[in-house]
Design an enzyme around this catalytic site. Structure first.
Site, mmCIF file in Angstrom:
data_model
loop_
_atom_site.group_PDB
_atom_site.id
_atom_site.type_symbol
_atom_site.label_atom_id
_atom_site.label_comp_id
_atom_site.label_asym_id
_atom_site.label_seq_id
_atom_site.Cartn_x
_atom_site.Cartn_y
_atom_site.Cartn_z
ATOM 1 N N LYS A 171 1.864 -3.906 6.725
ATOM 2 C CA LYS A 171 2.394 -3.650 5.134
ATOM 3 C C LYS A 171 3.957 -3.408 5.080
ATOM 4 O O LYS A 171 4.441 -4.285 4.358
ATOM 5 C CB LYS A 171 1.549 -2.667 4.508
ATOM 6 C CG LYS A 171 0.266 -3.032 4.102
ATOM 7 C CD LYS A 171 -0.078 -4.230 3.361
ATOM 8 C CE LYS A 171 -1.533 -4.823 3.421
ATOM 9 N NZ LYS A 171 -1.891 -6.048 2.808
ATOM 10 N N TYR A 178 -1.974 -1.244 10.824
ATOM 11 C CA TYR A 178 -2.174 -1.823 9.568
ATOM 12 C C TYR A 178 -0.968 -1.469 8.576
ATOM 13 O O TYR A 178 -0.609 -2.243 7.695
ATOM 14 C CB TYR A 178 -3.646 -1.298 8.825
ATOM 15 C CG TYR A 178 -3.594 -1.557 7.368
ATOM 16 C CD1 TYR A 178 -3.902 -2.698 6.923
ATOM 17 C CD2 TYR A 178 -3.585 -0.429 6.462
ATOM 18 C CE1 TYR A 178 -3.945 -2.938 5.594
ATOM 19 C CE2 TYR A 178 -3.658 -0.620 5.121
ATOM 20 C CZ TYR A 178 -3.780 -1.874 4.555
ATOM 21 O OH TYR A 178 -3.800 -1.967 3.357
ATOM 22 N N SER A 220 0.828 -1.183 -0.058
ATOM 23 C CA SER A 220 0.027 0.125 -0.018
ATOM 24 C C SER A 220 0.804 1.232 -0.043
ATOM 25 O O SER A 220 1.985 1.322 0.686
ATOM 26 C CB SER A 220 -0.869 0.183 1.223
ATOM 27 O OG SER A 220 -1.439 1.317 1.599
HETATM 28 P P1 NAD Z 1 -10.894 -7.320 1.383
HETATM 29 O O1 NAD Z 1 -11.056 -7.318 2.899
HETATM 30 O O2 NAD Z 1 -12.061 -7.138 0.445
HETATM 31 O O3 NAD Z 1 -9.944 -8.550 0.868
HETATM 32 C C1 NAD Z 1 -9.176 -9.301 1.751
HETATM 33 C C2 NAD Z 1 -9.684 -10.759 1.734
HETATM 34 O O4 NAD Z 1 -8.648 -11.425 2.344
HETATM 35 C C3 NAD Z 1 -11.189 -11.152 2.121
HETATM 36 O O5 NAD Z 1 -11.660 -11.719 1.321
HETATM 37 C C4 NAD Z 1 -10.758 -11.710 3.753
HETATM 38 O O6 NAD Z 1 -11.931 -12.350 3.780
HETATM 39 C C5 NAD Z 1 -9.448 -12.347 3.289
HETATM 40 N N1 NAD Z 1 -8.717 -12.713 4.517
HETATM 41 C C6 NAD Z 1 -8.151 -11.848 5.505
HETATM 42 N N2 NAD Z 1 -7.553 -12.330 6.503
HETATM 43 C C7 NAD Z 1 -7.591 -13.588 6.068
HETATM 44 C C8 NAD Z 1 -6.784 -14.827 6.515
HETATM 45 N N3 NAD Z 1 -6.093 -14.872 7.780
HETATM 46 N N4 NAD Z 1 -6.808 -16.119 5.841
HETATM 47 C C9 NAD Z 1 -7.427 -15.976 4.631
HETATM 48 N N5 NAD Z 1 -8.178 -14.963 4.247
HETATM 49 C C10 NAD Z 1 -8.064 -13.984 4.657
HETATM 50 O O7 NAD Z 1 -9.804 -6.476 0.996
HETATM 51 P P2 NAD Z 1 -9.231 -5.521 -0.366
HETATM 52 O O8 NAD Z 1 -9.612 -4.050 -0.528
HETATM 53 O O9 NAD Z 1 -9.632 -6.626 -1.766
HETATM 54 O O10 NAD Z 1 -7.756 -5.598 -0.250
HETATM 55 C C11 NAD Z 1 -7.038 -6.918 -0.735
HETATM 56 C C12 NAD Z 1 -5.500 -6.609 -0.025
HETATM 57 O O11 NAD Z 1 -5.227 -5.471 -0.778
HETATM 58 C C13 NAD Z 1 -5.203 -6.493 1.255
HETATM 59 O O12 NAD Z 1 -4.123 -7.084 1.726
HETATM 60 C C14 NAD Z 1 -5.201 -4.965 1.696
HETATM 61 O O13 NAD Z 1 -4.697 -4.504 2.675
HETATM 62 C C15 NAD Z 1 -4.516 -4.264 0.451
HETATM 63 N N6 NAD Z 1 -4.760 -3.076 0.003
HETATM 64 C C16 NAD Z 1 -6.122 -2.633 -0.285
HETATM 65 C C17 NAD Z 1 -6.161 -1.265 -0.368
HETATM 66 C C18 NAD Z 1 -7.612 -0.775 -0.239
HETATM 67 O O14 NAD Z 1 -7.641 0.656 -0.238
HETATM 68 N N7 NAD Z 1 -8.462 -1.407 -0.597
HETATM 69 C C19 NAD Z 1 -5.228 -0.560 -0.407
HETATM 70 C C20 NAD Z 1 -3.807 -0.969 -0.322
HETATM 71 C C21 NAD Z 1 -3.659 -2.215 -0.188
HETATM 72 N N1 UFG Z 2 -12.324 10.904 3.714
HETATM 73 C C1 UFG Z 2 -13.266 11.635 3.927
HETATM 74 N N2 UFG Z 2 -14.688 11.452 4.650
HETATM 75 C C2 UFG Z 2 -14.762 10.139 4.794
HETATM 76 C C3 UFG Z 2 -13.820 9.024 4.238
HETATM 77 C C4 UFG Z 2 -12.494 9.615 3.727
HETATM 78 O O1 UFG Z 2 -13.367 13.187 3.648
HETATM 79 O O2 UFG Z 2 -15.806 9.780 5.255
HETATM 80 C C5 UFG Z 2 -11.095 11.567 3.042
HETATM 81 C C6 UFG Z 2 -9.905 11.207 3.782
HETATM 82 O O3 UFG Z 2 -9.753 12.123 4.933
HETATM 83 C C7 UFG Z 2 -8.940 11.309 2.682
HETATM 84 C C8 UFG Z 2 -9.790 10.939 1.410
HETATM 85 O O4 UFG Z 2 -11.118 11.024 1.762
HETATM 86 O O5 UFG Z 2 -8.636 12.608 2.311
HETATM 87 C C9 UFG Z 2 -9.524 9.381 1.002
HETATM 88 O O6 UFG Z 2 -9.977 8.726 2.380
HETATM 89 P P1 UFG Z 2 -9.856 7.051 2.252
HETATM 90 O O7 UFG Z 2 -10.292 6.396 3.773
HETATM 91 O O8 UFG Z 2 -10.894 6.537 1.323
HETATM 92 O O9 UFG Z 2 -8.381 6.478 1.867
HETATM 93 P P2 UFG Z 2 -7.127 6.897 2.605
HETATM 94 O O10 UFG Z 2 -6.077 7.288 1.564
HETATM 95 O O11 UFG Z 2 -7.120 7.344 3.911
HETATM 96 O O12 UFG Z 2 -6.759 5.248 2.916
HETATM 97 C C10 UFG Z 2 -6.071 4.619 2.070
HETATM 98 C C11 UFG Z 2 -6.357 3.190 2.371
HETATM 99 C C12 UFG Z 2 -5.835 2.518 3.563
HETATM 100 C C13 UFG Z 2 -4.448 3.125 3.713
HETATM 101 C C14 UFG Z 2 -4.358 4.546 3.695
HETATM 102 C C15 UFG Z 2 -2.898 5.073 3.973
HETATM 103 O O13 UFG Z 2 -7.851 2.844 2.246
HETATM 104 O O14 UFG Z 2 -5.897 1.211 3.680
HETATM 105 O O15 UFG Z 2 -4.789 5.039 2.306
HETATM 106 O O16 UFG Z 2 -2.305 5.505 2.768
HETATM 107 F F1 UFG Z 2 -3.897 2.587 4.915
#
Ligand code: NAD
Ligand code: UFG
Length: 347
Positions: free
Chosen positions: A157, A153, A127
């Site tokens: 990562k 979290y 991330s």
């Molecule tokens: P998500 O929660 O929708 O998907 C994660 C999946 O992993 C889920 O289906 C959950 O059931 C499964 N899981 C969690 N712990 C587990 C375990 N111990 N064993 C087996 N399965 C498990 O999240 P996502 O948004 O699809 O994210 C996928 C990956 O990308 C994650 O590692 C997340 O940290 C990373 N990521 C997400 C974002 C974002 O904003 N969505 C940003 C950066 C990185």
């Molecule tokens: N925001 C609002 N209102 C809300 C939610 C978000 O104003 O209800 C704003 C936040 O302050 C930020 C932007 O919208 O400026 C994006 O926020 P998100 O929560 O959608 O995303 P972030 O960038 O904060 O979070 C993302 C990932 C996390 C990660 C984080 C750190 O979702 O997994 O980036 O970079 F940890």
């Protein structure tokens, strides 16, 4: 033994489910491994429907070595795309041990079993959070990581990235791709798979969608006094289908190349949008109302972060193709077709 397969941990989740569709289109075979802690079997059924064939699903936890051994014994696993992990920033502050155990320990268990089965190719979901609060923009992969991360979290990562780098130093036959995602949003064009957060969403786009659909009353914009174009936070939003495509490119890259270190790439568009710009685009594209108030900043948020995505273009031949309108339109399509997400009983 069947044909070589990719093990997709966390494949039932938001990004994983979209990646399954792209893998299938690129003719890859895969097995999904997920404990469904933050997802639903319905997503798997929906993916099967989109790709027109069954999805092989094995329920299990990445921390469960015995179960992993069963799966690695049953299938000829050639590589792993490792999405499985917990991702709620606030929850990670309340339950750090749970987050480190699930994400860090879980990844170690997975890597141990991969090693045991001589499966040494992995694409890892990292991330932009690993950059902390970067001073320069756009962010490039060689910039400092690990400093200024505000929650467990994010640190999980960073720790996993370091573990993967050390693993490579110990044994250079590993092929490792670390993808640093910026802010994934949007949904598949079918409107049948998408992001289905439990409870009140933490992230901006699902919150906007739920306000637009009437499930939530008003959006809180966290902070109107950042040093940005309009005072609200700026992020690099990336369409989840573009992100899914990057995984296919990363797998292809690992298949074709021998590496002298783990590949680390930003997956973003290179463009930053403010919260107010996102609201405006969403309202315009979807012709809906999104009432909001500007409130205090949210703890741990940075003012602005967006990617330099050049390395992904150069090495993976990948770049984001979908624009902010497609992100907003597909989010709304998914939300309005599935106002209660996957929580339905007839599938
Ligand atoms: P998500 O929660 O929708 O998907 C994660 C999946 O992993 C889920 O289906 C959950 O059931 C499964 N899981 C969690 N712990 C587990 C375990 N111990 N064993 C087996 N399965 C498990 O999240 P996502 O948004 O699809 O994210 C996928 C990956 O990308 C994650 O590692 C997340 O940290 C990373 N990521 C997400 C974002 C974002 O904003 N969505 C940003 C950066 C990185
Ligand atoms: N925001 C609002 N209102 C809300 C939610 C978000 O104003 O209800 C704003 C936040 O302050 C930020 C932007 O919208 O400026 C994006 O926020 P998100 O929560 O959608 O995303 P972030 O960038 O904060 O979070 C993302 C990932 C996390 C990660 C984080 C750190 O979702 O997994 O980036 O970079 F940890």
């Amino acid at each position: 033994m069947e044909n070589k397969k990719i093990l997709v941990t966390g494949g039932a989740g938001y990004i994983g489910s979209h990646t399954l569709v792209e893998l299938s289109q690129a003719s890859y075979d895969f097995v999904v491994y997920d404990n469904l802690v933050n997802s639903s079997k319905v997503a798997i059924n929906r993916v099967a429907n989109i790709i027109g064939k069954d999805v092989v699903f094995e329920e299990g936890d990445i921390r469960d070595s015995k179960r992993l051994v069963e799966v690695f014994t049953k299938y000829d696993i050639d590589s792993v795309i490792h999405f499985a992990g917990l991702k709620a920033v606030g929850e990670s502050v309340e339950k750090p041990l749970y987050y480190y155990d699930n994400n860090v320990n879980g990844t170690i268990k997975l890597l141990e079993i991969m090693k045991e089965f001589n499966c040494k190719k992995i694409v890892f979901s990292s991330s932009a959070t690993v950059y902390g609060d970067p001073k320069e923009m756009p962010v490039t992969e060689d910039m400092q990581t690990g400093q200024g991360i505000t929650n467990p979290y994010g640190r999980s990562k960073y720790m996993i990235e370091e573990i993967l780098k050390d693993l490579f130093i110990s044994d250079s036959s590993w092929k490792i791709a670390i993808l640093r995602y910026f802010n994934p949003v949007g949904a598949h064009e079918s409107g049948n798979i998408g992001e289905d957060p439990e409870g009140v969403p933490n992230n901006l786009m699902p919150f906007i969608s739920q306000v637009a659909v009437g499930k939530l009353e008003k959006l809180k914009v966290f902070g109107g006094d950042y040093p940005t174009k309009d005072g609200t936070g700026v992020r690099d939003y990336i369409h989840v289908v573009d992100l899914a495509e990057a995984h296919v490119k990363a797998v292809e890259f690992l298949d074709k190349n021998n590496l002298d270190k783990p590949l680390i790439v930003n997956i973003g568009t290179g463009r930053g949008y403010s919260v107010l710009e996102m609201i405006k685009a969403f309202k315009k594209v979807n012709q809906v109302k999104v009432p909001y108030d500007i409130v205090n900043r949210r703890a741990g948020d940075v003012a602005k972060i967006y990617a330099n995505p050049k390395k992904a273009k150069e090495l993976l031949n990948w770049e984001a193709k979908r624009d902010i309108e497609q992100m907003c339109q597909s989010s709304w399509d998914w939300q309005s077709k599935n106002p209660r997400g996957y929580s339905i009983i007839d599938e």
